[in-house]
Scaffold this motif. Structure first.
Motif, mmCIF file in Angstrom:
data_model
loop_
_atom_site.group_PDB
_atom_site.id
_atom_site.type_symbol
_atom_site.label_atom_id
_atom_site.label_comp_id
_atom_site.label_asym_id
_atom_site.label_seq_id
_atom_site.Cartn_x
_atom_site.Cartn_y
_atom_site.Cartn_z
ATOM 1 N N VAL A 17 0.850 -1.190 0.000
ATOM 2 C CA VAL A 17 0.000 0.000 0.000
ATOM 3 C C VAL A 17 0.885 1.239 0.000
ATOM 4 O O VAL A 17 1.771 1.394 0.846
ATOM 5 C CB VAL A 17 -0.933 0.004 1.223
ATOM 6 N N LEU A 22 -1.645 0.427 -4.929
ATOM 7 C CA LEU A 22 -0.954 -0.804 -4.575
ATOM 8 C C LEU A 22 0.209 -1.008 -5.543
ATOM 9 O O LEU A 22 0.018 -1.013 -6.764
ATOM 10 C CB LEU A 22 -1.909 -1.997 -4.656
ATOM 11 N N LEU A 43 -6.129 1.649 -5.259
ATOM 12 C CA LEU A 43 -6.878 0.878 -4.260
ATOM 13 C C LEU A 43 -8.366 0.866 -4.574
ATOM 14 O O LEU A 43 -9.059 -0.120 -4.307
ATOM 15 C CB LEU A 43 -6.647 1.476 -2.871
#
Length: 255
Positions: A17, A22, A43
């Protein structure tokens, strides 16, 4: 570092993250390390999954906070009170907890910090436990409280499918001295307490469990819950937050 397991374009992948995105990893970081593919995915475009599916077991610790032991009507045990959940009880963030209403009429939440084992561990000294920990995540030790009381042991009450929500991510570096657990039902705070209030700390729990059975990569240790456990019903939204990791949110329905 926060690690997510996610579904994107019909594939299950892992990522780090980073600022709303990501960084996609080449494989499961527990086994393949942290090599990246060069791809970044927002995300908002993925579905987060349970960050780990234990390959053998979920080890749970009961009555590991004095205030919770007191609310359950007894003294805290001198040694960790250990039991197991099957890996089939694990679900991820956003998944639905199914209350088995044909067998139970009272389902409780129990917000907890979970330890993710990263290496084969047997007879690990408490002061070496960190060498075997991959990271930490959030868990809800869902319990059919009426069955727990009537059965006299906890396997059935704790082991139903969907009774172990975990997520949303694994945090590889967590400050256990400052982390705190908060559980909310429909936005109302029901549990709140620092992780440092645990009677038996993380190192002691890894040592205790690994003295009994071999811990495998991906196994979880749920470390106990603070006071404030209580019921939830169909339609409720249960959120468990561990500061430094994130919020695990699940809704409930009846079978």
């Amino acid at each position: 570092m926060k690690i997510a397991r996610f579904s994107h374009q019909d594939a299950i992948r892992y990522g780090i993250v980073d600022d709303g995105e990501l960084v996609v990893l080449a494989g499961d970081p527990m086994f393949a390390g942290f090599d990246t593919t060069g791809e970044r995915v927002p995300l908002s475009d993925v579905a987060l999954l349970a960050p780990v599916i234990p390959r053998s077991k979920v080890v749970c610790i009961g009555k590991n906070y004095h205030d919770h032991a007191a609310e359950m009507g007894g003294e805290a045990p001198a040694e960790p009170l250990m039991f197991l959940k099957p890996n089939t009880s694990v679900i991820g963030p956003g998944d639905v907890i199914v209350r088995p209403t044909s067998l139970s009429s009272h389902t409780d939440y129990e917000g907890e910090l979970a330890v993710v084992i990263g290496r084969i561990a047997k007879n690990v000294p408490a002061d070496k436990a960190s060498d075997y920990i991959f990271g930490y995540t959030v868990a809800n030790d869902v319990t059919a409280r009426d069955l727990q009381c009537s059965d006299g042991q906890w396997s059935r009450a704790k082991g139903f499918d969907t009774f172990c929500p975990v997520g949303p991510v694994i945090e590889t570096e967590l400050d256990l001295e400052t982390a705190a657990i908060t559980t909310r039902v429909n936005g109302e705070v029901r549990q709140q307490g620092p992780v440092s209030d645990m009677i038996h700390g993380v190192g002691a729990l890894v040592a205790y469990a690994s003295a009994v059975f071999t811990l495998l990569p991906g196994d979880l240790i749920l470390t106990g819950t603070p006071a404030g456990v209580g019921p939830f019903v169909a339609g409720d939204a249960v959120e468990v937050e561990v500061s430094g990791i994130g919020v695990l949110r699940n809704t409930a329905r009846d079978a």
